[in-house]
Write an enzyme that holds these catalytic residues in place. Structure first.
Site, short mmCIF file in Angstrom:
data_model
loop_
_atom_site.label_atom_id
_atom_site.label_comp_id
_atom_site.label_asym_id
_atom_site.label_seq_id
_atom_site.Cartn_x
_atom_site.Cartn_y
_atom_site.Cartn_z
N TYR A 151 0.84 -1.21 0.00
CA TYR A 151 0.00 0.00 0.00
C TYR A 151 0.87 1.26 0.00
O TYR A 151 0.61 2.21 -0.75
CB TYR A 151 -0.90 -0.06 1.24
CG TYR A 151 -1.93 1.03 1.38
CD1 TYR A 151 -3.05 1.07 0.55
CD2 TYR A 151 -1.81 1.99 2.38
CE1 TYR A 151 -4.02 2.05 0.71
CE2 TYR A 151 -2.77 2.98 2.55
CZ TYR A 151 -3.87 3.00 1.71
OH TYR A 151 -4.82 3.98 1.87
N LYS B 73 0.86 4.05 -2.98
CA LYS B 73 0.45 5.44 -2.72
C LYS B 73 1.61 6.42 -2.96
O LYS B 73 1.40 7.54 -3.43
CB LYS B 73 -0.09 5.57 -1.29
CG LYS B 73 -1.39 4.79 -1.05
CD LYS B 73 -2.51 5.28 -1.96
CE LYS B 73 -3.87 4.75 -1.53
NZ LYS B 73 -4.95 5.19 -2.44
#
Ligand code: NAP
Length: 250
Positions: A157, A161
């Site tokens: 993640y 991002k």
């Protein structure tokens, strides 16, 4: 009757069925934009559409898996043939598949990268030419503070991002002379389905890291999007705006 900020503009919001994306779609609908609400499910996209329409706005559902590049390519072609151009693109759809690095399998890595990062590339590439022709556009990508500070169990993640933030800066440079801004928002801990699954002990630990001492709401993020999408924000591009109660303050 007052003219709303986005009267006559078209906005496309991915992940519009729930949580942050739904709040953004409702907010843009209220400000006069026609909102294309993207989700994997017709029923849930239509629910957000129904709420926008009930509030006096206009919206349409669009069912696409944002991580499927071919599907997004063909969705962009359909959208452009119907609406001509999208003025405001909000890349919001995202997932987590948390695991410690040694236990993280290929599918957990790939699913997050394709949903949270590949999607930003596919939608932005697919829709930016028409924006360039109009010489006005807003590209807003929902990243995360985890891109800035990292988090054990979220290597996939945080990488996705952080990639979305770097992607945003390059796009901002490429499109700056065409009246198009590209910005990222880095929310901290926002109360949604994504965070509801966390154990109480973990929530308490996170709360201890938030200077304002409370969790954010989806409306806190929608407010930031509304601002970056406005005409008044024309001189702001390539930034990452933290909406995190001070959590990732440097
Ligand atoms: P959420 O409540 O779990 O909602 C996720 C949304 O993404 C849903 O509308 C879902 O739609 C959509 N989605 C997921 N995978 C998709 C796919 N493959 N194709 C199309 N749509 C897909 O999440 P949230 O908390 O609102 O998070 C929204 C964004 O904010 C995410 O990018 C997340 O990483 C980011 N964020 C959240 C927080 C937080 O604290 N909540 C903090 C920082 C950043 P369907 O399931 O209907 O398809």
């Amino acid at each position: 009757m007052a003219v709303l900020e986005h009267d006559g503009r078209v906005a496309l919001v991915t992940g519009a069925s729930r949580g942050i994306g739904r709040a953004i779609a409702l907010r843009l609908g209220k400000s006069g934009a026609r909102v294309i609400c993207v989700s994997r499910s017709e029923a849930s996209a239509s629910q957000t559409v129904g709420e926008i329409v009930a509030d006096g706005g206009s919206a349409d559902p669009l069912v696409v898996d944002v991580g499927d590049m071919d599907a997004v390519k063909s969705a962009c072609a359909d959208v452009l043939s119907i609406y001509g151009a999208v003025d405001i693109l909000v890349n919001c759809a995202g997932i987590t598949r948390d695991n410690l690095l040694l236990r993280m399998d290929d599918s957990q890595w790939n699913e997050v990268l394709r949903t949270d990062l590949d999607s930003c590339f596919s939608w932005t590439r697919g829709l930016c030419r028409a924006m360039m022709q109009k010489r006005w556009g807003r590209i807003i990508t929902i990243a995360s503070v985890i891109a800035l500070i990292g988090n054990a169990g979220q290597a996939n993640y945080s990488a996705a991002k952080a990639g979305a933030i770097a992607f945003t800066k390059s796009v901002a440079r490429e499109l700056a002379t065409r009246g198009i801004t590209a910005n990222a928002i880095a929310p901290g801990f926002i109360e949604t389905d994504m965070t509801a699954a966390l154990k109480e002990s973990i929530r308490e630990k996170i709360l201890g890291q938030i200077p304002v001492n409370y969790f954010g709401t989806v409306d806190d993020v929608a407010t930031a999007v509304e601002f970056l999408a406005s005409d008044g924000a024309r001189y702001i591009t390539g930034v990452t705006l933290r909406v995190d109660g001070g959590m990732a303050m440097c």
